[in-house]
Design a protein around this motif. Structure first.
Motif, PDB file in Angstrom:
ATOM      1  N   HIS A  96       0.846  -1.195   0.000  1.00 37.36           N
ATOM      2  CA  HIS A  96       0.000   0.000   0.000  1.00 37.36           C
ATOM      3  C   HIS A  96       0.879   1.242   0.000  1.00 37.36           C
ATOM      4  O   HIS A  96       1.882   1.305   0.707  1.00 37.36           O
ATOM      5  CB  HIS A  96      -0.947  -0.004   1.192  1.00 37.36           C
ATOM      6  CG  HIS A  96      -2.140  -0.872   0.967  1.00 37.36           C
ATOM      7  ND1 HIS A  96      -3.353  -0.612   1.542  1.00 37.36           N
ATOM      8  CD2 HIS A  96      -2.311  -1.984   0.202  1.00 37.36           C
ATOM      9  CE1 HIS A  96      -4.228  -1.524   1.148  1.00 37.36           C
ATOM     10  NE2 HIS A  96      -3.609  -2.376   0.344  1.00 37.36           N
ATOM     11  N   GLU A  97       0.497   2.218  -0.803  1.00 34.50           N
ATOM     12  CA  GLU A  97       1.297   3.409  -1.044  1.00 34.50           C
ATOM     13  C   GLU A  97       0.944   4.524  -0.051  1.00 34.50           C
ATOM     14  O   GLU A  97      -0.222   4.896   0.067  1.00 34.50           O
ATOM     15  CB  GLU A  97       1.051   3.922  -2.462  1.00 34.50           C
ATOM     16  CG  GLU A  97       1.232   2.875  -3.531  1.00 34.50           C
ATOM     17  CD  GLU A  97       2.658   2.763  -4.007  1.00 34.50           C
ATOM     18  OE1 GLU A  97       3.243   3.799  -4.336  1.00 34.50           O
ATOM     19  OE2 GLU A  97       3.177   1.637  -4.042  1.00 34.50           O
ATOM     20  N   TRP A  98       1.970   5.047   0.627  1.00 37.05           N
ATOM     21  CA  TRP A  98       1.808   6.140   1.589  1.00 37.05           C
ATOM     22  C   TRP A  98       2.684   7.307   1.145  1.00 37.05           C
ATOM     23  O   TRP A  98       3.746   7.117   0.535  1.00 37.05           O
ATOM     24  CB  TRP A  98       2.231   5.683   2.980  1.00 37.05           C
ATOM     25  CG  TRP A  98       1.326   4.643   3.559  1.00 37.05           C
ATOM     26  CD1 TRP A  98       1.350   3.292   3.302  1.00 37.05           C
ATOM     27  CD2 TRP A  98       0.268   4.844   4.478  1.00 37.05           C
ATOM     28  NE1 TRP A  98       0.366   2.665   4.014  1.00 37.05           N
ATOM     29  CE2 TRP A  98      -0.317   3.584   4.748  1.00 37.05           C
ATOM     30  CE3 TRP A  98      -0.244   5.969   5.119  1.00 37.05           C
ATOM     31  CZ2 TRP A  98      -1.378   3.414   5.618  1.00 37.05           C
ATOM     32  CZ3 TRP A  98      -1.306   5.813   5.992  1.00 37.05           C
ATOM     33  CH2 TRP A  98      -1.866   4.548   6.241  1.00 37.05           C
ATOM     34  N   TYR A  99       2.251   8.519   1.490  1.00 39.71           N
ATOM     35  CA  TYR A  99       2.978   9.738   1.130  1.00 39.71           C
ATOM     36  C   TYR A  99       3.031  10.673   2.329  1.00 39.71           C
ATOM     37  O   TYR A  99       2.142  10.662   3.178  1.00 39.71           O
ATOM     38  CB  TYR A  99       2.282  10.461  -0.039  1.00 39.71           C
ATOM     39  CG  TYR A  99       2.340   9.669  -1.316  1.00 39.71           C
ATOM     40  CD1 TYR A  99       3.339   9.894  -2.245  1.00 39.71           C
ATOM     41  CD2 TYR A  99       1.404   8.670  -1.575  1.00 39.71           C
ATOM     42  CE1 TYR A  99       3.406   9.147  -3.408  1.00 39.71           C
ATOM     43  CE2 TYR A  99       1.462   7.913  -2.736  1.00 39.71           C
ATOM     44  CZ  TYR A  99       2.463   8.159  -3.648  1.00 39.71           C
ATOM     45  OH  TYR A  99       2.542   7.412  -4.795  1.00 39.71           O
ATOM     46  N   VAL A 100       4.076  11.497   2.360  1.00 40.95           N
ATOM     47  CA  VAL A 100       4.245  12.514   3.394  1.00 40.95           C
ATOM     48  C   VAL A 100       4.426  13.852   2.689  1.00 40.95           C
ATOM     49  O   VAL A 100       5.250  13.971   1.777  1.00 40.95           O
ATOM     50  CB  VAL A 100       5.481  12.199   4.272  1.00 40.95           C
ATOM     51  CG1 VAL A 100       5.813  13.368   5.179  1.00 40.95           C
ATOM     52  CG2 VAL A 100       5.263  10.928   5.063  1.00 40.95           C
ATOM     53  N   GLU A 101       3.627  14.852   3.094  1.00 47.04           N
ATOM     54  CA  GLU A 101       3.753  16.195   2.548  1.00 47.04           C
ATOM     55  C   GLU A 101       4.211  17.132   3.662  1.00 47.04           C
ATOM     56  O   GLU A 101       3.486  17.361   4.625  1.00 47.04           O
ATOM     57  CB  GLU A 101       2.422  16.665   1.968  1.00 47.04           C
ATOM     58  CG  GLU A 101       2.531  17.981   1.245  1.00 47.04           C
ATOM     59  CD  GLU A 101       1.263  18.301   0.473  1.00 47.04           C
ATOM     60  OE1 GLU A 101       1.398  18.906  -0.598  1.00 47.04           O
ATOM     61  OE2 GLU A 101       0.162  17.955   0.942  1.00 47.04           O
ATOM     62  N   ILE A 102       5.441  17.635   3.526  1.00 42.73           N
ATOM     63  CA  ILE A 102       6.062  18.483   4.548  1.00 42.73           C
ATOM     64  C   ILE A 102       5.784  19.945   4.215  1.00 42.73           C
ATOM     65  O   ILE A 102       5.908  20.362   3.067  1.00 42.73           O
ATOM     66  CB  ILE A 102       7.585  18.252   4.604  1.00 42.73           C
ATOM     67  CG1 ILE A 102       7.882  16.785   4.869  1.00 42.73           C
ATOM     68  CG2 ILE A 102       8.238  19.151   5.643  1.00 42.73           C
ATOM     69  CD1 ILE A 102       9.333  16.414   4.688  1.00 42.73           C
ATOM     70  N   TYR A 103       5.435  20.716   5.249  1.00 39.57           N
ATOM     71  CA  TYR A 103       5.129  22.136   5.076  1.00 39.57           C
ATOM     72  C   TYR A 103       6.232  22.983   5.691  1.00 39.57           C
ATOM     73  O   TYR A 103       6.512  22.871   6.871  1.00 39.57           O
ATOM     74  CB  TYR A 103       3.789  22.476   5.725  1.00 39.57           C
ATOM     75  CG  TYR A 103       2.659  21.752   5.055  1.00 39.57           C
ATOM     76  CD1 TYR A 103       2.049  22.286   3.935  1.00 39.57           C
ATOM     77  CD2 TYR A 103       2.237  20.518   5.520  1.00 39.57           C
ATOM     78  CE1 TYR A 103       1.030  21.616   3.294  1.00 39.57           C
ATOM     79  CE2 TYR A 103       1.217  19.836   4.882  1.00 39.57           C
ATOM     80  CZ  TYR A 103       0.618  20.387   3.771  1.00 39.57           C
ATOM     81  OH  TYR A 103      -0.378  19.712   3.134  1.00 39.57           O
ATOM     82  N   THR A 104       6.840  23.831   4.862  1.00 41.86           N
ATOM     83  CA  THR A 104       7.873  24.747   5.333  1.00 41.86           C
ATOM     84  C   THR A 104       7.440  26.171   4.969  1.00 41.86           C
ATOM     85  O   THR A 104       6.534  26.352   4.158  1.00 41.86           O
ATOM     86  CB  THR A 104       9.237  24.448   4.665  1.00 41.86           C
ATOM     87  OG1 THR A 104       9.191  24.892   3.306  1.00 41.86           O
ATOM     88  CG2 THR A 104       9.581  22.970   4.730  1.00 41.86           C
ATOM     89  N   PRO A 105       8.099  27.183   5.514  1.00 39.98           N
ATOM     90  CA  PRO A 105       7.771  28.557   5.124  1.00 39.98           C
ATOM     91  C   PRO A 105       8.006  28.809   3.628  1.00 39.98           C
ATOM     92  O   PRO A 105       7.422  29.703   3.046  1.00 39.98           O
ATOM     93  CB  PRO A 105       8.708  29.402   5.986  1.00 39.98           C
ATOM     94  CG  PRO A 105       8.998  28.549   7.169  1.00 39.98           C
ATOM     95  CD  PRO A 105       9.035  27.139   6.639  1.00 39.98           C
ATOM     96  N   ASP A 106       8.848  27.987   2.982  1.00 35.12           N
ATOM     97  CA  ASP A 106       9.152  28.156   1.563  1.00 35.12           C
ATOM     98  C   ASP A 106       8.255  27.337   0.646  1.00 35.12           C
ATOM     99  O   ASP A 106       8.432  27.349  -0.568  1.00 35.12           O
ATOM    100  CB  ASP A 106      10.615  27.784   1.301  1.00 35.12           C
ATOM    101  CG  ASP A 106      11.583  28.681   2.044  1.00 35.12           C
ATOM    102  OD1 ASP A 106      11.277  29.889   2.202  1.00 35.12           O
ATOM    103  OD2 ASP A 106      12.636  28.189   2.481  1.00 35.12           O
ATOM    104  N   GLY A 107       7.314  26.585   1.207  1.00 29.42           N
ATOM    105  CA  GLY A 107       6.419  25.756   0.392  1.00 29.42           C
ATOM    106  C   GLY A 107       6.360  24.341   0.924  1.00 29.42           C
ATOM    107  O   GLY A 107       6.861  24.043   2.001  1.00 29.42           O
TER     108      GLY A 107
END
Length: 143
Positions: A96-107
């Motif tokens: 099963h496919e998992w993803y992580v989306e990291i949030y920084t001040p630059d995007g």
């Protein structure tokens, strides 16, 4: 449309957002500006398998991130927002496919796909090298 696991939404006055802890700020700012969708709405679909596995994500960065699972149609379903030094674990199935989306001040930055092999525990650490580059350190994970 992105599938969301949560069913409860709380509306708060704008002034409250100013006193939230710092790790929330990039997520709120990115969402308010309509950016922060580096992972998109869809990714390759998770395979329909019956082999059990488990996966754990550990945030070894100084930024908040969202954890998504790609459903059987490839639509990303949000599972959690992880703060720095926080871990989130899930029972899942092999491949099963998992993803992580990291949030920084630059995007935002999307990492994945990440998967656990059959009958194994996947222990994925999301790391920051201090220069703005993010990486995956997966112990027993496929990525």
């Amino acid at each position: 449309m992105r599938a969301v696991v949560r069913n409860v939404f709380i509306v708060i006055p704008a002034f409250v957002a100013l006193v939230l802890p710092w790790p929330f700020a990039p997520v709120l700012e990115a969402r308010a500006q309509g950016v922060g969708d580096a992972c998109g709405i869809e990714q390759p679909a998770s395979p329909k398998t019956r082999q059990k596995a488990s996966i754990r994500f550990t945030n070894d960065t100084m930024f908040a991130y969202r954890i998504y699972w790609a459903n059987f149609d490839g639509v990303l379903a949000e599972y959690a927002i992880a703060q720095p030094d926080e871990s989130n674990g899930y029972d899942t199935y092999a491949g099963h496919e998992w993803y992580v989306e990291i949030y920084t001040p630059d995007g935002s930055v999307c990492l994945g796909p990440i998967a656990a092999p059959a009958g194994r525990k996947c222990d994925m650490h999301i790391v920051d090298d201090g220069t703005g580059e993010f990486g995956l350190d997966g112990r027993g994970c496929l990525y």
